[in-house]
Enzyme design. Structure first.
Site, PDB file in Angstrom:
ATOM      1  N   GLY D 145       0.825  -1.201   0.000  1.00  0.00           N
ATOM      2  CA  GLY D 145       0.000   0.000   0.000  1.00  0.00           C
ATOM      3  C   GLY D 145       0.862   1.255   0.000  1.00  0.00           C
ATOM      4  O   GLY D 145       2.054   1.221   0.324  1.00  0.00           O
ATOM      5  N   CYS D 146       0.256   2.373  -0.355  1.00  0.00           N
ATOM      6  CA  CYS D 146       1.006   3.620  -0.504  1.00  0.00           C
ATOM      7  C   CYS D 146       1.535   4.126   0.838  1.00  0.00           C
ATOM      8  O   CYS D 146       2.725   4.438   0.963  1.00  0.00           O
ATOM      9  CB  CYS D 146       0.143   4.676  -1.183  1.00  0.00           C
ATOM     10  SG  CYS D 146      -1.495   4.909  -0.472  1.00  0.00           S
ATOM     11  N   TYR D 147       0.656   4.236   1.838  1.00  0.00           N
ATOM     12  CA  TYR D 147       1.122   4.682   3.151  1.00  0.00           C
ATOM     13  C   TYR D 147       2.173   3.721   3.700  1.00  0.00           C
ATOM     14  O   TYR D 147       3.148   4.132   4.335  1.00  0.00           O
ATOM     15  CB  TYR D 147      -0.033   4.721   4.151  1.00  0.00           C
ATOM     16  CG  TYR D 147      -0.919   5.929   4.088  1.00  0.00           C
ATOM     17  CD1 TYR D 147      -0.412   7.199   4.318  1.00  0.00           C
ATOM     18  CD2 TYR D 147      -2.279   5.801   3.841  1.00  0.00           C
ATOM     19  CE1 TYR D 147      -1.235   8.314   4.296  1.00  0.00           C
ATOM     20  CE2 TYR D 147      -3.116   6.910   3.826  1.00  0.00           C
ATOM     21  CZ  TYR D 147      -2.591   8.165   4.055  1.00  0.00           C
ATOM     22  OH  TYR D 147      -3.411   9.258   4.049  1.00  0.00           O
ATOM     23  N   ALA D 148       1.943   2.423   3.486  1.00  0.00           N
ATOM     24  CA  ALA D 148       2.882   1.429   4.008  1.00  0.00           C
ATOM     25  C   ALA D 148       4.268   1.609   3.400  1.00  0.00           C
ATOM     26  O   ALA D 148       5.285   1.529   4.092  1.00  0.00           O
ATOM     27  CB  ALA D 148       2.347   0.021   3.735  1.00  0.00           C
TER      28      ALA D 148
END
Lengths: 341, 341, 341, 341
Positions: D145-148
């Site tokens: 994921g992007c935030y991850a």
């Protein structure tokens, strides 16, 4: 005075509610909503008003005429067309912010794609462009549209004093997204609006016939205007950039004089000469600021007319009409300050 | 091919550098700067290029003509007017992104308020609107301005095929702030631009004479255009909304056909019929997307022409001119994709 | 009451002027400016006030103490440090919006990089966090900084009631560009701010010592806080997101109760429980809205504290202090409405 | 190589399609969609691709495994959980951009509120954080994921080298609206996002368990992190601001060295020392730029990690994984340039 506000969930309704709370002659605001079945506290419906426990009442079960002395409608198109006759027959004063009672039957059905009110009722409604139409004689006021207000105030001196070629009028109008309302749409999705300009409803915006009607009341020879609308990545404000050819013999000085004379005694319209206003200088106020530049190279006058679409273009002008209807001072409840910086 | 890039600190220079890095026929880019006294690494001057240790060279001490086969100038107004003659006399190919060599002497001094190059040199420079002016015959190319490109591509079919009344042209052009450059100014302070629209340089924008000149090369009867510029709260992109009266007998079908024919074989200009483009669909590309709507009620055609001001309006068109000059395929180095979403 | 406003060209000064115009106890506002040599009409200095012909007076030639009953200073850092003693010696009430009189000498010189006022004068100035410091006892009020206000109101119940580990406080504060003022800077150029986030002054923001001082007045064991500032692409508003570890035995219910009790009788601070506020709900008002969520998985409480940086964070809080100083009702002149939508 | 792209209408799918078109080893892209009943031209589905007549095929009727050598899924949560087994059983390589195959069953159902894939299938999927997990051994890649991605790359050196107190990690992550996707929602309505900051999904964002899992693979003692997400008024980009207490004996030099060593040979991760990156410097690229500052006053290290959420946070990292899976050079198809200015 006790007043009815029908419809508060839209942007114009919310802003109108704020203005009414500050109006010196309003003692109580009764709020009504068509979608409620039972009284509900305002802060439940709109959490932004977190301290306000006013009960919002179901429209259907209420006796607006007996409980109030005037009603404001901030409802979407298609609502007052069905119920305006109740108020007209009762001779009860209404200020209607929707577009339902601004046009004749055939124009309404053509531009709004909805069934119109009866022509008899439409004839009773008065178009309420506050600087030019005194609200005293009629009791059902059709409060003007936002684009129409900016455009008409920018054109009035030119048309009324016959300074421009009528078939040369071009209006390039730009609006922030609050004019498109609260309803979700791909057009107003942040990712679509940000970093973008979008022309929408080309030649089909429903404010066009409203503008033409009012222009014709000033000069019967007006037949059509070229009017385009562009959505810009801001929330509040409209700029109408208006172009027209000057008639033979007309120059910048005559145009300047026409605007100065027309708006000299109008507290909310400021003519700034060749200083073309930006949008921010009117946001937060009921003002319409106007600049005009005549270009001899093209014999064209450019008008820059800016308003806050939710104030002068909606709720603020509604208060102006309210003040006229009840002979209150014109600026009552409208001593607003520009939202700086 | 080894190429010179003079001026990289401005936005157009930075973008041009990125394009040149991806051009298949460019083997080496020598960068020069007028403000340097000694060679300096690029990432010292522009930290955004943090991995790039290319030496930027002082303009004064360099022998651009011997070390390169072509020079791109991405310098501010007032620079190439003083040095163009060095290259013209050497018959050395130049693509000049500044406005210095686009006008005749008197127009330049009137609109730019700076001393012009000699008229003899100005006569040698060729205006490089890439879709219409083949760069092969001349070696000093005056790359067009951003507003001029969007406007001229939107008007070309109408003027070339004599479809509109020449004295009726109105251009309402809107630009993002990157067009105003990197120099700090109250006009482009974030707090001033955000939530705002500002008309600037009314009737005085320096791209006006450039547009009129090119229109006159298509129809000598063009005398002036009404052209206004509005700064919008976005970074990249221009929308030129153009209005004109159709000549008697002209209708929407003829207009549609004129655009389709004109741009049929132009890879970077897309005519979309009545689907008016927004700005985002071209940002990141060298495209000019154009829509046109004819309104019979006002006999007016509205053209919506959009470009990325730093690509098609500056660096991208410079690469097109470069490709023409050296007979490379028209799209070499310009296979760019829209910056989505 | 006649009041002096020194400095109106900055954003806080303009907004303070608007508030003073609406204050029921202010009969006249004298405006002074350090950069003027002769009286000048306000609308010449700031065209946005186009109807306002108030004369702005040169600071040097004026007798503020005799002509007014109180003075507001909305001047940049480095001005009142030099002149505060004039007012302190005269025992004349001042509300100083600048940071000059908030710190002791060594802190001021360390964090502001300017010469400080004398320590004797600094000792006379009272820090004016309006909810916690009653302005009655002192006459020279150092009005708090914007970041400090949002942070201190978000931390007060936790520190005062010893609910969190003091060495665990992290403040991630975000501000719009109006907080950076009117001065042009690459940091606030539209092209740089738009579509961007920029951390600035990491660990060096001058509001840090001001926050620590006030926290220490509540709990002497506070030694330092981790505080970072990020510039966001909006004009008005601050969000301080605050993180801290709960002390053993503390849970969400205790935290909730501490906030509710602390702010129960504070008209401008609204505790919303776990409903974390956004910025827009306070813009246009003097409110500080606060939400708090305790996360058992990390034993961390997150506080979300939002204000309008120019109102609660500057001019609005100045009016609160003015009201306290003269025993006016706390909300006089501050019945402001959220700027919707 | 012929590749399948399943799902193109979302933002990540569109961007992935653009990247695949430029990849030197991709000879043909077959596009599939779950919502189609018959083949449909791409420019009908997405007018932005106006020149692209590629046929998009109905997913149900297609034989992806036989017609392609690899499949990319850019589908919303809840799609691949149902069909991943088809590919896993066929041992067919998949790069899955959705969150469906990143967690174990109970975590998925807890954080996504949807039925999970079978645990047996989940065990076959490999988490594809490209800098740390080599894609070669497995064939079903769960793209992060992007935030991850922003958070994990910012924390990796600190966790892997045991430099910080594990229970002190705070992540204050900010994202533009493209991360929230194309679906309309009040959260992403322009009028709501503009001039605003909104914290959303506090302590409940579905990337939290994904981050914790990966951190635990580096240090089994990690138990939880404090992670908050704020929606900012921009389209592209994520900034993760990460705070943590240094372990006894750790200082800024050791932290600097850890980042330098870790990312020395990683082409897409740039460690900038104390120069904290802004978001714009990575938008348009597959880069993760990271800065770190140690504050001795609070013994806290602040990490600033920025990515383009649709590139490094989605489609770009998918290409990295694709390159690893097929032993292509790591930067194939990813020589992207920052979108300037």
């Amino acid at each position: 005075m006790e007043v009815a506000l029908v419809g508060i969930t839209g942007y114009a309704g919310m802003v109108l509610y704020q203005l009414l709370q500050n109006h010196p002659n309003v003692t109580k605001i009764h709020i009504y909503d068509h979608n409620l079945n039972e009284p509900t506290e305002l802060n439940t419906i709109l959490p932004i008003f977190h301290d306000d426990h006013t009960e919002v009442l179901p429209y259907e079960d209420s006796d607006i005429v007996n409980d109030n002395q005037v009603a404001f409608f901030a409802t979407p198109a298609g609502v007052t067309s069905k119920i305006a006759s109740d108020y007209i027959e009762a001779n009860f004063p209404v200020i209607d912010l929707s577009g339902d009672m601004r046009l004749n039957q055939s124009d309404y059905e053509h531009w709004y794609h909805k069934p119109a009110a009866s022509q008899r009722d439409l004839d009773q409604a008065q178009y309420g462009l506050a600087e030019f139409e005194l609200a005293s004689g009629h009791s059902y006021i059709a409060n003007p549209g936002c684009y129409a207000t900016a455009t008409l105030l920018g054109l009035a001196p030119l048309i009324q004093q016959h300074l421009i070629e009528l078939n040369s009028i071009i209006v390039d109008a730009k609006s922030g997204t609050s004019g498109a309302g609260k309803a979700l749409s791909p057009l107003t999705h942040f990712t679509q609006v940000n970093d973008n300009l979008q022309i929408y409803k080309p030649n089909t915006h429903q404010h066009i016939p409203e503008i033409v009607n009012e222009l014709q009341s000033w000069d019967i020879n007006v037949s059509a205007i070229q009017f385009m609308t562009t959505l810009i990545p801001i929330t509040r404000g409209i700029m109408a950039t208006i172009y027209a050819k000057a008639k033979p013999g007309v120059d910048g000085i005559m145009i300047d004089k026409a605007f100065s004379q027309t708006y000299n005694d109008k507290p909310f319209v400021h003519f700034l000469g060749e200083a073309l206003p930006d949008i921010k200088q009117v946001v937060g106020t009921n003002n319409c600021d106007i600049g005009a530049i005549y270009n001899p190279a093209t014999n064209t006058v450019t008008i820059d007319s800016v308003i806050d679409n939710l104030l002068k273009g909606a709720a603020g002008q509604a208060i102006q009409n309210f003040n006229q209807l009840f002979d209150y001072p014109e600026s009552s409840g409208l001593n607003l300050q520009t939202f700086l910086p």
